[in-house]
Design a protein around this motif. Structure first.
Motif, PDB file in Angstrom:
ATOM      1  N   SER A  32       0.827  -1.214   0.000  1.00 32.84           N
ATOM      2  CA  SER A  32       0.000   0.000   0.000  1.00 32.84           C
ATOM      3  C   SER A  32       0.860   1.263   0.000  1.00 32.84           C
ATOM      4  N   GLN A  33       2.122   1.114   0.395  1.00 32.08           N
ATOM      5  CA  GLN A  33       3.066   2.227   0.389  1.00 32.08           C
ATOM      6  C   GLN A  33       3.858   2.266  -0.912  1.00 32.08           C
ATOM      7  N   ASP A  34       3.339   1.565  -1.931  1.00 29.23           N
ATOM      8  CA  ASP A  34       3.968   1.496  -3.260  1.00 29.23           C
ATOM      9  C   ASP A  34       5.355   0.870  -3.229  1.00 29.23           C
ATOM     10  N   ARG A  35       5.566  -0.043  -2.301  1.00 24.69           N
ATOM     11  CA  ARG A  35       6.825  -0.772  -2.227  1.00 24.69           C
ATOM     12  C   ARG A  35       6.621  -2.161  -2.836  1.00 24.69           C
ATOM     13  N   THR A  36       7.482  -2.521  -3.775  1.00 25.36           N
ATOM     14  CA  THR A  36       7.314  -3.772  -4.511  1.00 25.36           C
ATOM     15  C   THR A  36       7.963  -4.950  -3.775  1.00 25.36           C
ATOM     16  N   ILE A  37       7.351  -6.129  -3.941  1.00 23.20           N
ATOM     17  CA  ILE A  37       7.881  -7.367  -3.368  1.00 23.20           C
ATOM     18  C   ILE A  37       7.953  -8.401  -4.483  1.00 23.20           C
ATOM     19  N   HIS A  38       9.135  -8.944  -4.715  1.00 17.79           N
ATOM     20  CA  HIS A  38       9.320  -9.962  -5.752  1.00 17.79           C
ATOM     21  C   HIS A  38       9.314 -11.343  -5.089  1.00 17.79           C
ATOM     22  N   PRO A  39       8.245 -12.106  -5.258  1.00 16.82           N
ATOM     23  CA  PRO A  39       8.114 -13.410  -4.586  1.00 16.82           C
ATOM     24  C   PRO A  39       9.250 -14.376  -4.860  1.00 16.82           C
ATOM     25  N   GLU A  40       9.635 -14.501  -6.152  1.00 18.10           N
ATOM     26  CA  GLU A  40      10.685 -15.464  -6.491  1.00 18.10           C
ATOM     27  C   GLU A  40      12.034 -15.070  -5.895  1.00 18.10           C
ATOM     28  N   LYS A  41      12.337 -13.777  -5.910  1.00 13.58           N
ATOM     29  CA  LYS A  41      13.605 -13.305  -5.339  1.00 13.58           C
ATOM     30  C   LYS A  41      13.606 -13.472  -3.820  1.00 13.58           C
ATOM     31  N   ALA A  42      12.469 -13.185  -3.204  1.00 11.67           N
ATOM     32  CA  ALA A  42      12.368 -13.303  -1.748  1.00 11.67           C
ATOM     33  C   ALA A  42      12.608 -14.750  -1.310  1.00 11.67           C
ATOM     34  N   ALA A  43      11.993 -15.704  -2.029  1.00  9.90           N
ATOM     35  CA  ALA A  43      12.159 -17.120  -1.691  1.00  9.90           C
ATOM     36  C   ALA A  43      13.590 -17.581  -1.943  1.00  9.90           C
ATOM     37  N   PHE A  44      14.171 -17.152  -3.067  1.00 12.73           N
ATOM     38  CA  PHE A  44      15.528 -17.582  -3.425  1.00 12.73           C
ATOM     39  C   PHE A  44      16.568 -17.023  -2.450  1.00 12.73           C
ATOM     40  N   TYR A  45      16.496 -15.718  -2.164  1.00 10.27           N
ATOM     41  CA  TYR A  45      17.445 -15.111  -1.240  1.00 10.27           C
ATOM     42  C   TYR A  45      17.321 -15.724   0.152  1.00 10.27           C
ATOM     43  N   SER A  46      16.091 -15.979   0.569  1.00  3.49           N
ATOM     44  CA  SER A  46      15.864 -16.570   1.889  1.00  3.49           C
ATOM     45  C   SER A  46      16.466 -17.969   1.962  1.00  3.49           C
ATOM     46  N   LEU A  47      16.325 -18.740   0.870  1.00  6.03           N
ATOM     47  CA  LEU A  47      16.886 -20.088   0.825  1.00  6.03           C
ATOM     48  C   LEU A  47      18.405 -20.047   0.964  1.00  6.03           C
ATOM     49  N   LEU A  48      19.045 -19.149   0.230  1.00 10.29           N
ATOM     50  CA  LEU A  48      20.498 -19.024   0.296  1.00 10.29           C
ATOM     51  C   LEU A  48      20.957 -18.648   1.703  1.00 10.29           C
ATOM     52  N   ILE A  49      20.270 -17.691   2.304  1.00  5.98           N
ATOM     53  CA  ILE A  49      20.666 -17.203   3.629  1.00  5.98           C
ATOM     54  C   ILE A  49      20.459 -18.278   4.692  1.00  5.98           C
ATOM     55  N   LEU A  50      19.286 -18.904   4.686  1.00  7.81           N
ATOM     56  CA  LEU A  50      18.961 -19.886   5.728  1.00  7.81           C
ATOM     57  C   LEU A  50      19.833 -21.142   5.635  1.00  7.81           C
ATOM     58  N   VAL A  51      19.960 -21.698   4.426  1.00  2.00           N
ATOM     59  CA  VAL A  51      20.778 -22.901   4.262  1.00  2.00           C
ATOM     60  C   VAL A  51      22.250 -22.581   4.515  1.00  2.00           C
ATOM     61  N   GLY A  52      22.688 -21.409   4.047  1.00  3.03           N
ATOM     62  CA  GLY A  52      24.071 -20.997   4.288  1.00  3.03           C
ATOM     63  C   GLY A  52      24.365 -20.873   5.769  1.00  3.03           C
ATOM     64  N   PHE A  53      23.442 -20.256   6.496  1.00  3.66           N
ATOM     65  CA  PHE A  53      23.642 -20.085   7.931  1.00  3.66           C
ATOM     66  C   PHE A  53      23.577 -21.413   8.667  1.00  3.66           C
ATOM     67  N   LEU A  54      22.822 -22.366   8.118  1.00  5.71           N
ATOM     68  CA  LEU A  54      22.716 -23.685   8.734  1.00  5.71           C
ATOM     69  C   LEU A  54      24.087 -24.349   8.826  1.00  5.71           C
ATOM     70  N   PHE A  55      24.940 -24.092   7.819  1.00  5.55           N
ATOM     71  CA  PHE A  55      26.283 -24.675   7.817  1.00  5.55           C
ATOM     72  C   PHE A  55      27.301 -23.753   8.487  1.00  5.55           C
ATOM     73  N   VAL A  56      27.262 -22.476   8.152  1.00  7.68           N
ATOM     74  CA  VAL A  56      28.219 -21.518   8.719  1.00  7.68           C
ATOM     75  C   VAL A  56      27.995 -21.351  10.212  1.00  7.68           C
ATOM     76  N   GLY A  57      26.740 -21.441  10.638  1.00 13.15           N
ATOM     77  CA  GLY A  57      26.422 -21.274  12.049  1.00 13.15           C
ATOM     78  C   GLY A  57      27.118 -22.305  12.917  1.00 13.15           C
ATOM     79  N   GLU A  58      27.173 -23.551  12.423  1.00 12.83           N
ATOM     80  CA  GLU A  58      27.847 -24.598  13.184  1.00 12.83           C
ATOM     81  C   GLU A  58      29.346 -24.317  13.269  1.00 12.83           C
ATOM     82  N   TRP A  59      29.923 -23.799  12.202  1.00  9.34           N
ATOM     83  CA  TRP A  59      31.335 -23.439  12.191  1.00  9.34           C
ATOM     84  C   TRP A  59      31.617 -22.333  13.197  1.00  9.34           C
TER      85      TRP A  59
END
Length: 200
Positions: A32-59
């Motif tokens: 409503s504030q004219d801010r765009t959300i790209h669903p595919e990019k949001a899902a892809f970036y989130s996947l990279l961050i979460l899975v990456g942290f899953l491994f880096v976090g243990e390190w």
């Protein structure tokens, strides 16, 4: 390695933490504030961050000479606080954005709404309970739902309604609280046993 029960359990924990249905009003407000959300990019970036942290976090834990059980206890406390936030509507993590960019895909949608402190803590906490393959599958399933919700935001709003999103948020808040208590008790016992073993 694959375990249906673990996948479902991990899926429910992450679903409660990400709370994409409860965040629908936030997504609608951003749009409503004219801010765009790209669903595919949001899902892809989130996947990279979460899975990456899953491994880096243990390190990172190894770097500071911490075991997963110790982190799980600390994570359980954080999850407990987040569940209280969801149930009682207390705002602990404030999302203040000063960005002039019209895109809200990275902030605040990806971080901190989807891949935020709660998700990071949850992932590493679950390493003490579930096999990593099952956690990754649960992450992918959750991000598929995130994509669908963002892609069909108007339809989700119509199906759930304000009361539906409110009820789901409270319901999964209670589930999250029960899970945090389980994580706390099981890993605290293991941690105490380890300490006693070292002391002996």
């Amino acid at each position: 390695m694959l375990n249906g029960v673990e996948i479902i359990s991990a899926f429910l924990v992450l679903f409660a933490i990400i709370d994409v249905t409860g965040a629908v009003p936030i997504f609608l407000n951003l749009r409503s504030q004219d801010r765009t959300i790209h669903p595919e990019k949001a899902a892809f970036y989130s996947l990279l961050i979460l899975v990456g942290f899953l491994f880096v976090g243990e390190w990172i834990l190894k770097l500071f000479q911490l075991d997963i059980s110790a982190f799980a206890v600390a994570g359980a406390v954080v999850l407990l606080i987040l569940s209280i936030e969801m149930i009682f509507g207390v705002e602990i993590f404030k999302n203040d954005s000063t960005s002039t960019d019209n895109s809200s895909t990275l902030f605040p949608v990806v971080f901190p709404l989807i891949a935020g402190p709660g998700s990071f803590t949850t992932l590493l906490s679950m390493r003490a309970e579930f096999h990593i393959v099952n956690i990754i599958i649960a992450v992918i399933l959750n991000l598929a739902i995130v994509y669908l919700v963002l892609r069909y935001l108007d339809l989700v709003k119509k199906l759930l309604g304000e009361s539906g999103a409110y009820i789901l948020r409270k319901f999964f808040g209670v589930i999250l609280m029960a899970i945090s208590v389980k994580l706390l008790t099981s890993n605290l016992s293991a941690l105490i046993s380890t300490v006693n073993g070292v002391a002996a």
